[in-house]
Design an enzyme around this catalytic site. Structure first.
Site, PDB file in Angstrom:
ATOM      1  N   PRO A 238      38.119  -3.651  29.690  1.00 41.80           N
ATOM      2  CA  PRO A 238      37.947  -4.964  30.304  1.00 41.80           C
ATOM      3  C   PRO A 238      38.635  -5.105  31.658  1.00 41.80           C
ATOM      4  O   PRO A 238      39.738  -4.605  31.873  1.00 41.80           O
ATOM      5  CB  PRO A 238      38.562  -5.920  29.278  1.00 41.80           C
ATOM      6  N   ASN A 239      37.920  -5.757  32.535  1.00 45.76           N
ATOM      7  CA  ASN A 239      38.361  -6.133  33.881  1.00 45.76           C
ATOM      8  C   ASN A 239      38.433  -4.976  34.863  1.00 45.76           C
ATOM      9  O   ASN A 239      38.671  -5.191  36.046  1.00 45.76           O
ATOM     10  CB  ASN A 239      39.707  -6.875  33.847  1.00 45.76           C
TER      11      ASN A 239
ATOM     12  N   ARG B 277      40.748  -7.028  42.159  1.00 47.87           N
ATOM     13  CA  ARG B 277      41.664  -7.694  41.241  1.00 47.87           C
ATOM     14  C   ARG B 277      43.083  -7.169  41.458  1.00 47.87           C
ATOM     15  O   ARG B 277      43.352  -5.988  41.278  1.00 47.87           O
ATOM     16  CB  ARG B 277      41.254  -7.434  39.791  1.00 47.87           C
TER      17      ARG B 277
ATOM     18  N   TYR C 220      46.978  -2.733  41.414  1.00 48.66           N
ATOM     19  CA  TYR C 220      45.969  -1.719  41.090  1.00 48.66           C
ATOM     20  C   TYR C 220      45.370  -1.011  42.300  1.00 48.66           C
ATOM     21  O   TYR C 220      44.578  -0.095  42.137  1.00 48.66           O
ATOM     22  CB  TYR C 220      44.836  -2.350  40.273  1.00 48.66           C
TER      23      TYR C 220
ATOM     24  N   ASN D  94      40.557   4.274  29.882  1.00 52.43           N
ATOM     25  CA  ASN D  94      41.480   3.233  30.300  1.00 52.43           C
ATOM     26  C   ASN D  94      41.080   2.003  29.484  1.00 52.43           C
ATOM     27  O   ASN D  94      40.130   1.317  29.832  1.00 52.43           O
ATOM     28  CB  ASN D  94      41.383   2.949  31.802  1.00 52.43           C
TER      29      ASN D  94
ATOM     30  N   ALA E  50      43.586  -4.069  28.627  1.00 54.16           N
ATOM     31  CA  ALA E  50      44.369  -4.910  27.712  1.00 54.16           C
ATOM     32  C   ALA E  50      44.135  -4.571  26.249  1.00 54.16           C
ATOM     33  O   ALA E  50      45.011  -4.821  25.412  1.00 54.16           O
ATOM     34  CB  ALA E  50      44.032  -6.380  27.969  1.00 54.16           C
TER      35      ALA E  50
ATOM     36  N   GLU F 228      44.467   8.825  27.358  1.00 50.24           N
ATOM     37  CA  GLU F 228      44.539   7.428  27.800  1.00 50.24           C
ATOM     38  C   GLU F 228      45.177   7.376  29.177  1.00 50.24           C
ATOM     39  O   GLU F 228      46.146   8.076  29.450  1.00 50.24           O
ATOM     40  CB  GLU F 228      45.378   6.639  26.793  1.00 50.24           C
TER      41      GLU F 228
ATOM     42  N   HIS G 193      46.429   4.602  32.380  1.00 47.67           N
ATOM     43  CA  HIS G 193      46.678   3.262  32.918  1.00 47.67           C
ATOM     44  C   HIS G 193      47.082   3.442  34.373  1.00 47.67           C
ATOM     45  O   HIS G 193      47.907   4.304  34.695  1.00 47.67           O
ATOM     46  CB  HIS G 193      47.773   2.542  32.131  1.00 47.67           C
TER      47      HIS G 193
ATOM     48  N   ARG H 248      56.186  -3.479  33.682  1.00 50.32           N
ATOM     49  CA  ARG H 248      55.505  -4.774  33.750  1.00 50.32           C
ATOM     50  C   ARG H 248      55.967  -5.671  32.602  1.00 50.32           C
ATOM     51  O   ARG H 248      57.001  -5.435  31.994  1.00 50.32           O
ATOM     52  CB  ARG H 248      54.000  -4.546  33.735  1.00 50.32           C
TER      53      ARG H 248
END
Length: 154
Positions: free
Chosen positions: A17-18, A25, A30, A80, A83, A104, A106, A113
């Site tokens: 998502p996103n 964004r 990012y 990735n 969330a 995975e 990120h 964070r």
């Protein structure tokens, strides 16, 4: 939908998502590289390494699970989960249920964070984990998943 010509030489690059908003964004977190640019870079690297990279992105948890299932016999998956890494038991179970190695990735350092990002339900079932390297992490993850696939074949 037909599968790849040679699943044993195919890697799924899956974004959650996103991530379709990459480049616009929160560029301070990012960067400004778009998802299309990431996919092109990883695809080019895949070509250099002798594998086909199939790219997919979805904001839907079920669609991500379906893509993982379809790639279960491929060389591997770079994901990735966005969330969903923090709470998707469905995504975790899909990764855990397949034979293909999964790495995975990120973009940001999730441990630098918000505290809720420090917990991942998906990371305990992946073959490798890359975080905090920006979009370059995708290239590292591709190399890592191919290494894991080679180890499984040996």
């Amino acid at each position: 939908m037909t599968g790849p010509a040679d699943p044993s030489r195919t890697v799924l690059l899956l974004n959650g998502p996103n991530l379709n908003l990459l480049g616009t964004r929160d560029p301070e977190q990012y960067g400004t590289t778009t998802l299309e640019q990431v996919e092109r870079r990883v695809g080019d690297l895949g070509g250099e390494l002798g594998v086909e990279v199939v790219c997919a992105q979805s904001n839907s948890e079920g669609a991500l699970v379906d893509r993982i299932h379809r790639a279960r016999h491929w060389a591997g998956i770079v994901i990735n989960p966005g969330a969903y890494a923090h709470y998707s038991i469905a995504l975790r179970d899909a990764i855990d249920a397949i034979e293909a190695p999964v790495v995975e990735i990120h973009i940001s350092n999730v441990y630098a964070r918000e505290e809720f990002r420090h917990t991942s339900v998906t990371s305990p079932v992946v073959a490798g984990y890359v975080a905090g390297c920006g979009v370059f992490g995708y290239e590292l993850a591709l190399r890592a998943v191919l290494q894991r696939a080679a180890e499984r074949r040996a």
